[in-house]
Design an enzyme around this catalytic site. Structure first.
Site, PDB file in Angstrom:
ATOM      1  N   CYS A  85      41.342  26.744 -90.134  1.00 36.78           N
ATOM      2  CA  CYS A  85      42.499  27.590 -90.429  1.00 36.78           C
ATOM      3  C   CYS A  85      43.726  26.707 -90.725  1.00 36.78           C
ATOM      4  O   CYS A  85      43.743  26.016 -91.723  1.00 36.78           O
ATOM      5  CB  CYS A  85      42.738  28.592 -89.303  1.00 36.78           C
ATOM      6  SG  CYS A  85      43.788  29.986 -89.789  1.00 36.78           S
ATOM      7  N   HIS A 202      37.303  31.040 -88.088  1.00 39.34           N
ATOM      8  CA  HIS A 202      37.425  30.408 -86.773  1.00 39.34           C
ATOM      9  C   HIS A 202      36.081  30.364 -86.046  1.00 39.34           C
ATOM     10  O   HIS A 202      35.695  31.340 -85.385  1.00 39.34           O
ATOM     11  CB  HIS A 202      38.411  31.194 -85.910  1.00 39.34           C
ATOM     12  CG  HIS A 202      39.842  31.005 -86.275  1.00 39.34           C
ATOM     13  ND1 HIS A 202      40.637  30.034 -85.717  1.00 39.34           N
ATOM     14  CD2 HIS A 202      40.622  31.681 -87.158  1.00 39.34           C
ATOM     15  CE1 HIS A 202      41.860  30.115 -86.224  1.00 39.34           C
ATOM     16  NE2 HIS A 202      41.874  31.108 -87.101  1.00 39.34           N
ATOM     17  N   GLU A 204      35.457  28.660 -83.349  1.00 37.04           N
ATOM     18  CA  GLU A 204      35.706  28.613 -81.904  1.00 37.04           C
ATOM     19  C   GLU A 204      35.883  30.006 -81.310  1.00 37.04           C
ATOM     20  O   GLU A 204      35.704  30.203 -80.105  1.00 37.04           O
ATOM     21  CB  GLU A 204      36.923  27.722 -81.591  1.00 37.04           C
ATOM     22  CG  GLU A 204      38.296  28.343 -81.804  1.00 37.04           C
ATOM     23  CD  GLU A 204      38.736  28.415 -83.252  1.00 37.04           C
ATOM     24  OE1 GLU A 204      39.867  28.881 -83.502  1.00 37.04           O
ATOM     25  OE2 GLU A 204      37.947  28.000 -84.139  1.00 37.04           O
TER      26      GLU A 204
END
Length: 230
Positions: A85, A202, A204
């Site tokens: 990002c 993302h 994560e």
């Protein structure tokens, strides 16, 4: 190995990243950019957020920090580097990967779950998948539209350096499945070395089981995949 998750003023996904990496058994620590890379750094993650309020261009100010010289040197030595990002924006601005990320075609902040298709499974970041696998990952960005000139884009295609594309739930790469207007539905690209990658979704946020989905875990395991070959 120890992954340095770099913090800049405005980073806000650094803790998420450390927690996700630690959940996978990968040592990770947050590192303030002014402190430089620790001597034991064996991986670098540029996390999401809004470094310096996205002034000038998203990622542009952070990319000028001296620590990016260390990151480029580490990348040239084969140290795995992943930008996510805002980290992807920083990576492009710093020349770690070609192209640029700019304002979404909708001119709106996009926060939703999307599908991406694995285009190249022969990279450290995608070895947990097969080519054509469809992943569901979150996005949260206002400047996620990937752009590149014709020559640059053609080179990325020819060299198989586009490793993720936005797609629909059936794997079709369509305009309707493109959340931000990225050229060619690009969601993730590789640098000159396959150990360097940037991506807008993302991983994560799709790694911990209690966060509704673990499709991103394999992408973060790229740090381990590189370490296993060194």
């Amino acid at each position: 190995m120890t992954v340095a998750v770099l913090q800049f003023g405005g980073s806000n996904c650094d803790r998420d990243s450390v927690r996700a990496l630690s959940h996978l058994g990968i040592d990770a620590e947050r590192v303030w950019y002014e402190d430089g890379l620790p001597a034991d750094t064996t991986g670098v993650m540029l996390p999401g957020g809004f470094s310096y309020g996205d002034y000038l261009r998203a990622g542009a100010m952070a990319a000028q920090a001296p620590v990016l010289d260390d990151v480029r040197e580490a990348a040239a030595d084969g140290v795995p580097v992943l930008g996510v990002c805002n980290g992807a924006q920083i990576g492009c601005e710093a020349g770690l990967t070609p192209g640029a990320f700019t304002t979404n075609q909708s001119a709106r902040f996009q926060c939703e779950r999307v599908h991406v298709r694995v285009e190249n499974a022969d990279t450290p970041w995608t070895r947990a998948y097969d080519e054509g696998d469809i992943l569901e990952l979150p996005i949260a960005h206002g400047e996620g539209r990937f752009e590149a000139g014709d020559d640059t884009y053609d080179r990325l295609v020819d060299e198989d350096r586009i490793f993720l594309r936005y797609c629909d739930g059936d794997g079709a790469v369509t305009d309707a499945a493109n959340p931000n207007g990225s050229r060619g539905n690009v969601a993730g690209v590789l640098g000159d070395h396959e150990t360097v990658a940037v991506m807008m979704p993302h991983p994560e946020r799709a790694t911990l089981p209690d966060l509704d989905g673990t499709d991103g875990a394999g992408l973060l395991r790229g740090f381990d995949a590189v370490a296993a070959t060194q």
